[in-house]
Design an enzyme around this catalytic site. Structure first.
Site, PDB file in Angstrom:
ATOM      1  N   TYR A  63       0.829  -1.277   0.193  1.00 54.48           N
ATOM      2  CA  TYR A  63      -0.068   0.075   0.219  1.00 54.48           C
ATOM      3  C   TYR A  63       0.918   1.363   0.081  1.00 54.48           C
ATOM      4  O   TYR A  63       1.628   1.536   0.910  1.00 54.48           O
ATOM      5  CB  TYR A  63      -0.851   0.132   1.219  1.00 54.48           C
ATOM      6  N   LEU A 210     -22.812  -1.632  -1.504  1.00 47.09           N
ATOM      7  CA  LEU A 210     -23.659  -1.777  -0.344  1.00 47.09           C
ATOM      8  C   LEU A 210     -24.236  -0.825   0.326  1.00 47.09           C
ATOM      9  O   LEU A 210     -25.349  -0.511   0.797  1.00 47.09           O
ATOM     10  CB  LEU A 210     -23.158  -2.976   0.524  1.00 47.09           C
TER      11      LEU A 210
END
Length: 281
Positions: A63, A210
């Site tokens: 990352y 979602l």
């Protein structure tokens, strides 16, 4: 810190952890590419999450090319280290035994502290799995991490990884798991529960999909919660699952924290399960 109702105990770790953690993909940069432009905001968001009880932080050497770990290291300063659980991961290009150890040493330098849990990010393609797992054992032996585990492993590979180990055991697995991606629901999740392992669920909100779902929003109105909070609580209700939604902004962190401190009724949990059972991410 989270209340007793929002802690889950994991036998392999010998401790309890909060039912919700924080993910850092995109924090500190992208795929091996550092970005310092949002450091202040990211540190602030992570620190707020820690204050709200989300004391598990997941990061990786990949990352931001390690800069995410530096951001995490800055964010945890001043907090009781025993109350914070830091997870990081080694990329499979560093899967050889000595490279695993070197990568762990570099992660610890960037974090400014040891790792609680160190995972192999993906199954190694060019190196025998047992060599990688022996490297992870050496990481624990040298005090760089307390526990080891695997990420993006299916059940068969998890068992293969465990068979490679002599001193340690696989204490955790981190896989993609959400209402829209339930491949592990009848396999890895119950296996992890039976074995006392931690199961970290990444991309639990399917990159915001979602959070925009009308059915989840409708269920949430009964509880005074958002669709995102309902989606996370559906996962929290499963043992030994700990979702790790992205903690990229203060607003997201505060909304995510609202998934703790309550539980969906069994009836609503089943209704949500049925609704999404045929859907694919």
């Amino acid at each position: 810190m989270p209340g007793a109702g929002d802690l889950k105990y994991f036998k392999k770790l010998g401790r309890s952890l909060p039912s919700l953690g924080m993910g850092t993909w995109g924090i500190g940069g992208g795929y091996w590419s550092p970005d310092t432009s949002g450091d202040a905001e990211w540190v602030s968001a992570l620190r707020r999450g820690l204050e709200l009880g989300m004391t598990l932080i997941d990061t990786a050497e990949m990352y931001g090319g390690g800069h995410s770990e530096e951001v995490v290291g800055e964010a945890v300063k001043g907090f009781d280290r025993d109350e914070v659980f830091i997870v990081s991961k080694v990329w499979p290009t560093h899967a050889r035994r000595d490279d695993v150890v070197k990568a762990a040493e570099a992660s610890v330098r960037r974090l400014g502290t040891f790792m609680d849990l160190y995972l192999i990010h993906w199954p190694p393609a060019e190196v025998p799995l047992c060599e990688t797992m022996r490297g992870l054992e050496e990481v624990v032996r040298r005090g760089l991490a307390r526990f080891i585990g695997v990420s993006n492993f299916g059940l068969e590979l998890i068992e293969e990884a465990r068979a490679c180990l002599s001193r340690e055991d696989v204490a955790a697995v981190e896989n993609k798991f959400s209402l829209l991606d339930r491949r592990d629901e009848s396999s890895v999740v119950p296996y992890a529960e039976r074995e006392g392992m931690l199961y970290l669920a990444y991309t639990p909100l399917e990159k915001g999909q979602l959070a925009r779902d009308s059915f989840l929003a409708e269920v949430g109105r009964k509880y005074g919660k958002t669709a995102a909070q309902v989606a996370l609580n559906w996962l929290i209700k499963l043992n030994p699952v700990v979702p790790i939604p992205k903690a990229s902004s203060l607003a997201h962190v505060e909304e995510n924290a609202g998934a703790m401190g309550w539980r969906l009724s069994d009836e609503d949990w089943r209704a949500i399960s049925k609704r999404f059972s045929e859907l694919k991410a």
